[in-house]
Design a protein around this motif. Structure first.
Motif, mmCIF file in Angstrom:
data_model
loop_
_atom_site.group_PDB
_atom_site.id
_atom_site.type_symbol
_atom_site.label_atom_id
_atom_site.label_comp_id
_atom_site.label_asym_id
_atom_site.label_seq_id
_atom_site.Cartn_x
_atom_site.Cartn_y
_atom_site.Cartn_z
ATOM 1 N N VAL A 4 13.210 -1.443 -13.274
ATOM 2 C CA VAL A 4 12.075 -2.052 -12.577
ATOM 3 C C VAL A 4 10.941 -1.044 -12.401
ATOM 4 N N VAL A 5 11.275 0.221 -12.238
ATOM 5 C CA VAL A 5 10.255 1.255 -12.080
ATOM 6 C C VAL A 5 9.438 1.380 -13.370
ATOM 7 N N PHE A 6 10.112 1.349 -14.506
ATOM 8 C CA PHE A 6 9.432 1.441 -15.798
ATOM 9 C C PHE A 6 8.577 0.201 -16.066
ATOM 10 N N VAL A 7 9.134 -0.954 -15.761
ATOM 11 C CA VAL A 7 8.403 -2.209 -15.975
ATOM 12 C C VAL A 7 7.124 -2.210 -15.143
ATOM 13 N N GLU A 8 7.221 -1.752 -13.907
ATOM 14 C CA GLU A 8 6.039 -1.719 -13.044
ATOM 15 C C GLU A 8 5.031 -0.666 -13.493
ATOM 16 N N LEU A 9 5.508 0.467 -14.001
ATOM 17 C CA LEU A 9 4.576 1.461 -14.528
ATOM 18 C C LEU A 9 3.774 0.872 -15.690
ATOM 19 N N ILE A 10 4.445 0.156 -16.561
ATOM 20 C CA ILE A 10 3.750 -0.461 -17.699
ATOM 21 C C ILE A 10 2.776 -1.528 -17.219
ATOM 22 N N ARG A 11 3.170 -2.315 -16.222
ATOM 23 C CA ARG A 11 2.248 -3.322 -15.669
ATOM 24 C C ARG A 11 1.001 -2.675 -15.085
ATOM 25 N N MET A 12 1.213 -1.589 -14.354
ATOM 26 C CA MET A 12 0.063 -0.895 -13.771
ATOM 27 C C MET A 12 -0.833 -0.347 -14.885
ATOM 28 N N ALA A 13 -0.234 0.274 -15.888
ATOM 29 C CA ALA A 13 -1.010 0.835 -17.004
ATOM 30 C C ALA A 13 -1.792 -0.264 -17.719
ATOM 31 N N GLU A 14 -1.167 -1.407 -17.926
ATOM 32 C CA GLU A 14 -1.857 -2.521 -18.586
ATOM 33 C C GLU A 14 -3.039 -3.006 -17.751
ATOM 34 N N TRP A 73 1.001 1.624 -6.077
ATOM 35 C CA TRP A 73 1.289 0.365 -6.775
ATOM 36 C C TRP A 73 2.701 -0.122 -6.419
ATOM 37 N N MET A 74 3.683 0.778 -6.496
ATOM 38 C CA MET A 74 5.070 0.384 -6.225
ATOM 39 C C MET A 74 5.271 -0.038 -4.784
ATOM 40 N N PHE A 75 4.585 0.609 -3.859
ATOM 41 C CA PHE A 75 4.723 0.203 -2.469
ATOM 42 C C PHE A 75 4.324 -1.261 -2.307
ATOM 43 N N GLU A 76 3.232 -1.650 -2.939
ATOM 44 C CA GLU A 76 2.800 -3.057 -2.854
ATOM 45 C C GLU A 76 3.835 -3.991 -3.468
ATOM 46 N N ARG A 77 4.488 -3.579 -4.536
ATOM 47 C CA ARG A 77 5.555 -4.396 -5.132
ATOM 48 C C ARG A 77 6.723 -4.539 -4.149
ATOM 49 N N PHE A 78 7.027 -3.455 -3.414
ATOM 50 C CA PHE A 78 8.104 -3.520 -2.424
ATOM 51 C C PHE A 78 7.733 -4.459 -1.277
ATOM 52 N N VAL A 79 6.482 -4.411 -0.849
ATOM 53 C CA VAL A 79 6.028 -5.308 0.221
ATOM 54 C C VAL A 79 6.210 -6.759 -0.226
ATOM 55 N N GLU A 80 5.812 -7.051 -1.455
ATOM 56 C CA GLU A 80 5.919 -8.412 -1.986
ATOM 57 C C GLU A 80 7.367 -8.833 -2.219
ATOM 58 N N GLY A 81 8.160 -7.939 -2.789
ATOM 59 C CA GLY A 81 9.514 -8.294 -3.209
ATOM 60 C C GLY A 81 10.592 -8.166 -2.152
ATOM 61 N N GLY A 145 2.122 8.900 -2.887
ATOM 62 C CA GLY A 145 1.446 7.615 -3.018
ATOM 63 C C GLY A 145 2.110 6.540 -2.184
ATOM 64 N N MET A 146 3.443 6.555 -2.154
ATOM 65 C CA MET A 146 4.173 5.580 -1.338
ATOM 66 C C MET A 146 3.878 5.795 0.153
ATOM 67 N N VAL A 147 3.881 7.050 0.578
ATOM 68 C CA VAL A 147 3.604 7.367 1.987
ATOM 69 C C VAL A 147 2.199 6.898 2.364
ATOM 70 N N GLU A 148 1.225 7.227 1.526
ATOM 71 C CA GLU A 148 -0.154 6.837 1.824
ATOM 72 C C GLU A 148 -0.302 5.317 1.842
ATOM 73 N N ALA A 149 0.333 4.633 0.896
ATOM 74 C CA ALA A 149 0.251 3.168 0.868
ATOM 75 C C ALA A 149 0.919 2.558 2.090
ATOM 76 N N CYS A 150 2.002 3.154 2.550
ATOM 77 C CA CYS A 150 2.690 2.660 3.748
ATOM 78 C C CYS A 150 1.781 2.768 4.964
ATOM 79 N N MET A 151 1.159 3.904 5.120
ATOM 80 C CA MET A 151 0.272 4.086 6.272
ATOM 81 C C MET A 151 -0.918 3.135 6.205
ATOM 82 N N THR A 152 -1.468 2.943 5.020
ATOM 83 C CA THR A 152 -2.574 2.005 4.837
ATOM 84 C C THR A 152 -2.126 0.577 5.131
ATOM 85 N N HIS A 153 -0.935 0.219 4.667
ATOM 86 C CA HIS A 153 -0.388 -1.126 4.896
ATOM 87 C C HIS A 153 -0.346 -1.462 6.389
#
Length: 181
Positions: A4-14, A73-81, A145-153
């Motif tokens: 899932v980490v690889f799939v999300e990296l590719i989604r972000m890159a796309e 990016w991954m933090f947002e996926r965790f929030v959603e999923g 990035g995860m820490v910063e996204a968490c605080m922003t969330h």
């Protein structure tokens, strides 16, 4: 590492470079998986680092900055999923405190073979949280990035001071997260 980490990296890159550019990069890099990742598969972290390096070269962007962006990016996926992990968490510190003893416990139940980093937290002052990342994987900037996204969330104004302390093949970073008024 879970696919899932690889799939999300590719989604972000796309989303940044477009599908065609990502496909070209996947065709050029030397990966044992040939760039065919499934969310439930397991892949070596070295392939993730190869991809981040290739995307960074294409974008002329530092790998560390891409890792931070990917962590956000991954933090947002965790929030959603996984919204259940956020229930009862009143602020970013509560969430960050819960990673090792709640979130990772549940992840290990689902994926017993998974190799997770460790996170030790403490609160040296009311508006501060110290978090120590330790892993065999060089993903400390992803963690930032995860820490910063968490605080922003959670709507905080904050600063993050990151001190790397990696040695002997073990990657370690200390984060001092401070809420600011």
């Amino acid at each position: 590492m879970k696919g899932v980490v690889f799939v999300e990296l590719i989604r972000m890159a796309e989303s940044v470079m477009g599908e065609e550019a990502v496909d070209d990069i996947l065709d050029k890099v030397n990966l044992d998986s040939d760039g065919a990742f499934s969310t439930v598969g397991n892949y070596p972290c070295s392939e993730l680092m190869t991809l981040v390096g290739a995307f960074g070269a294409h974008l002329n962007a530092p790998v560390e900055a891409l890792q931070v962006q990917f962590g956000e990016w991954m933090f947002e996926r965790f929030v959603e999923g996984y919204p259940a992990f956020f229930v009862g968490k009143h602020d970013g510190f509560d969430m960050l405190d819960s990673i090792e003893n709640e979130v990772h416990v549940e992840v290990r139940k689902l994926y017993p073979e998974v190799e997770l980093p460790t996170f030790a937290t403490e609160r040296p002052a009311e508006q501060q949280l110290k978090m120590v990342y330790s892993s065999e994987r060089p993903l400390q900037h992803f963690c930032r990035g995860m820490v910063e996204a968490c605080m922003t969330h959670f709507g905080h104004k904050f600063t993050v001071d990151m001190q790397e302390a990696s040695e002997n093949g073990r990657f370690r970073a200390e984060f001092l997260v401070q809420k600011v008024a």
